[in-house]
Design an enzyme around this catalytic site. Structure first.
Site, short mmCIF file in Angstrom:
data_model
loop_
_atom_site.label_atom_id
_atom_site.label_comp_id
_atom_site.label_asym_id
_atom_site.label_seq_id
_atom_site.Cartn_x
_atom_site.Cartn_y
_atom_site.Cartn_z
N HIS A 22 0.84 -1.21 0.00
CA HIS A 22 0.00 0.00 0.00
C HIS A 22 0.87 1.26 0.00
CE1 HIS A 22 -3.78 2.22 1.15
NE2 HIS A 22 -2.88 3.07 1.58
N GLU A 23 1.83 1.31 0.93
CA GLU A 23 2.70 2.49 1.01
C GLU A 23 3.62 2.57 -0.21
OE1 GLU A 23 2.26 4.76 3.12
OE2 GLU A 23 0.84 3.69 4.39
#
Length: 663
Positions: free
Chosen positions: A459-460
């Site tokens: 996600h990051e």
């Protein structure tokens, strides 16, 4: 004679406590002397009494029926015996009646009488047995009046507490509750804050410095026909230094300075607010020229008679009406200047904002990079640092921070250094303090499953990849998957401080924000709830584009934003149901387009996305250098030195809010 007067001792000051002490002494005296407790009377037992009866030592027994006590009187012959030596002495104090030698407490009266009667018959005694009752008139009177004394005492205490004083003087009477609570600053005794202590805020500081100059040298301005301003309103976001500016005025002005809060006018009694306004201006006029500072004036200055759905009374409006009259009415003294501060100028009454009352509205904005550097210089004075800090570098790490935020950064850095047993504060402590304030406290002990950790890493990494590949998106500087505060991952970016924002810039920012969810879709073909904050921010940005800034072709050059703030409390929307449907459709369309765009960018760079996520899983924290090794130099970057970097988390990246504040 003069020397005698100086050396003579001062007379003791009369106190009401003397009277209370005298009453207490009298009560003790009555209790002891009146009841004869200090006489030679001795307490005995039933068995001893029976022994004395058999020996013929008792002349009289007086039975007190209401107290279950018997008083024993000895014969003259018994008084000379050694066994009664302790009670044969004379009492310490003379008594008006006969003093018994012994007293005893009996149980059942019938049994006690039978025992005495039996002993008298067996020993042929002529001992007198008599009966009586006793009553303490003084104690009965005391118990009668004591409740009334307590009630009156409690009432006086409450009245003094409600009036704000514990004794005499202006605050000691209930009728003085309408007196002003303003604090008068004395330049000789109170701590002085000067304009040197106020960093940044050049425009606002210049305005208030001129107000001080008005009072110091009024002829300079009035000689040309000008009038001294009657009031100045400090407006700005919280923490920008409005109250600090007022403190500087109090320290610099050589005139009386009255300081109070808007809530000081509010009281449970009707009419107190207006009375305190009158008393405040009366004191200020008596000491004119003077300055009155009202902090958080929106507590009493809210617009009158609008959207009063709660049915509240008119006490606040009466207070505001009195304030309006005092500031610009018949008989107003022009030598009193009113300073006020608020961060909610949109809710203030228009009559309060007009020229002649608050002639000047001084906007205190968030500091820019140069002003942040000056603020750091002020707050670093008491900090013991281990090295010469690059203040410009620190200023670039804190975009969007107010003066209060920067003060908190300096304090937090000192606490972090002390926690690590350091002797001085270093540059890294300041960076850790920024991370702590913006992202929250690290929670390394938070339990995260390997699957969740992998999802967070991708996600990051998705955010970082998309922001690196888009021209107008803020490039990543640092990203971590160590939980902070309520977030499972955090990223810091390098934003450009803009005064205006263009549509392509907003769209790139939205696309970068959707990169996290897009990465989950590309890698796992599943999505999660981890993108909540991203979706919230993107939805606000898209709605702002459509309804506030007029950046949508379908809706056109229209805005439904009300800068006065009055529409916030209305039940109706400024557009039709058909338009509302179009707005919802356009917002959804914008977001979905950027989501699809983010997916395309990530699919084109899937191998680099995977490499970045794996490195993030391995190190937990990665920096700009790691991205350059994977993606190469960012083609859109302008040339800048390392010290030109400024970090801000995703929560700070709200272009529509920035545009509003700079509007």
């Amino acid at each position: 004679m003069a020397n005698d007067n100086k050396t003579s001792p001062k007379k003791p000051r009369f106190s009401s406590w003397w009277i209370y002490g005298l009453i207490a002494i009298l009560l003790i005296g009555f209790q002891f002397f009146g009841s004869g407790n200090l006489s030679a009377t001795k307490k005995t037992t039933t068995s001893e009494l029976q022994e004395y009866l058999r020996n013929g030592d008792i002349s009289k027994i007086l039975i007190i029926t209401n107290t279950r006590q018997a008083k024993v009187f000895l014969t003259e012959e018994a008084m000379s015996k050694d066994v009664h030596k302790d009670v044969a002495d004379k009492p310490l104090f003379p008594s008006t009646g006969m003093v018994p030698q012994y007293v005893l407490d009996y149980g059942d009266l019938q049994n006690f009488e039978n025992d005495i009667k039996k002993l008298k018959q067996e020993n042929n005694l002529d001992t007198i047995v008599d009966y009586d009752t006793e009553s303490n008139v003084f104690m009965e009177l005391l118990l009668t009046i004591l409740p009334f004394v307590l009630i009156i005492g409690i009432w006086i205490y409450l009245m003094r507490r409600m009036s704000g004083g514990a004794g005499g003087g202006a605050g000691g009477q209930i009728f003085n509750i309408g007196k002003s609570k303003a604090k008068l600053f004395d330049e000789k005794t109170d701590t002085r804050t000067s304009f040197k202590d106020v960093a940044g805020l050049e425009g606002a500081k210049e305005e208030v410095e001129e107000i001080v100059e008005f009072l110091k040298n009024p002829d300079k301005y009035t000689s040309l026909g000008g009038k001294i301003p009657k009031g100045a309103l400090l407006v700005g976001p919280p923490g920008t230094g409005k109250t600090l500016l007022a403190k500087a005025v109090a320290g610099e002005a050589k005139v009386p300075f009255f300081s109070l809060s808007g809530s000081d006018f509010v009281e449970m009694f009707v009419g107190v607010g207006a009375s305190r306004v009158r008393d405040l201006f009366k004191q200020a006029k008596d000491k004119s020229p003077s300055i009155i500072f009202i902090d958080e004036i929106d507590a009493i200055g809210r617009a009158r008679g609008k959207n009063n759905f709660t049915g509240s009374n008119d006490e606040r409006e009466n207070t505001l009406n009195q304030l309006l009259t005092e500031m610009d009415g018949f008989g107003t003294n022009t030598n009193v200047i009113v300073l006020a501060a608020t961060n909610r100028a949109d809710v203030l009454d228009k009559a309060l904002m007009r020229a002649g009352r608050f002639d000047r509205q001084i906007y205190v904005d968030l500091p820019d990079i140069r002003e942040r550097k000056e603020i750091f210089e002020v707050h670093l004075r008491p900090i013991k640092t281990a090295e010469t800090l690059d203040l410009e570098f620190l200023a670039r790490q804190t975009p969007g921070f107010s003066g209060a935020d920067i003060a908190n950064v300096c304090n937090e850095a000192a606490l972090i250094a002390a926690r690590k047993e350091k002797k001085a504060v270093t540059k890294q402590d300041f960076l850790d303090a920024v991370d702590r304030i913006v992202g929250g406290l690290e929670k390394k002990n938070k339990i995260i499953t390997p699957g969740e950790k992998k999802t967070i890493a991708y996600h990051e990494a998705g955010h970082a990849t998309v922001s690196w590949m888009l021209e107008h998106a803020a490039p990543l500087v640092k990203v971590t998957i160590v939980p902070r505060g309520q977030s499972l991952g955090a990223a810091w970016y390098l934003p450009e401080e803009r005064l205006i924002v263009r549509p392509e810039q907003m769209l790139d920012e939205m696309c970068a924000a959707m990169g996290g969810r897009a990465a989950e879709k590309v890698i796992f073909d599943k999505i999660s709830t981890g993108a909540l904050s991203d979706l919230e921010k993107v939805t606000k940005q898209a709605r702002a584009m459509v309804t506030i800034y007029g950046l949508n072709d379908t809706i056109g050059n229209l805005t439904y934003y009300d800068s006065s703030g009055q529409s916030e409390y209305g039940f109706t929307k400024p557009y039709s149901e058909d338009t509302a449907q179009k707005i919802d459709q356009e917002i959804s369309k914008i977001i979905e387009q950027q989501y699809a765009r983010a997916i395309k960018v990530l699919k084109d760079n899937k191998d680099k996305l995977t490499e970045l996520a794996e490195r993030l899983l391995e190190k937990e924290v990665i920096f700009k250098e790691d991205l350059e090794k994977i993606f190469g130099k960012r083609p859109f970057d302008k040339k800048f030195d390392e010290k030109d970097q400024e970090m801000v988390p995703t929560e700070k990246m709200a272009p529509e809010e920035t545009a509003k504040e700079n509007k």
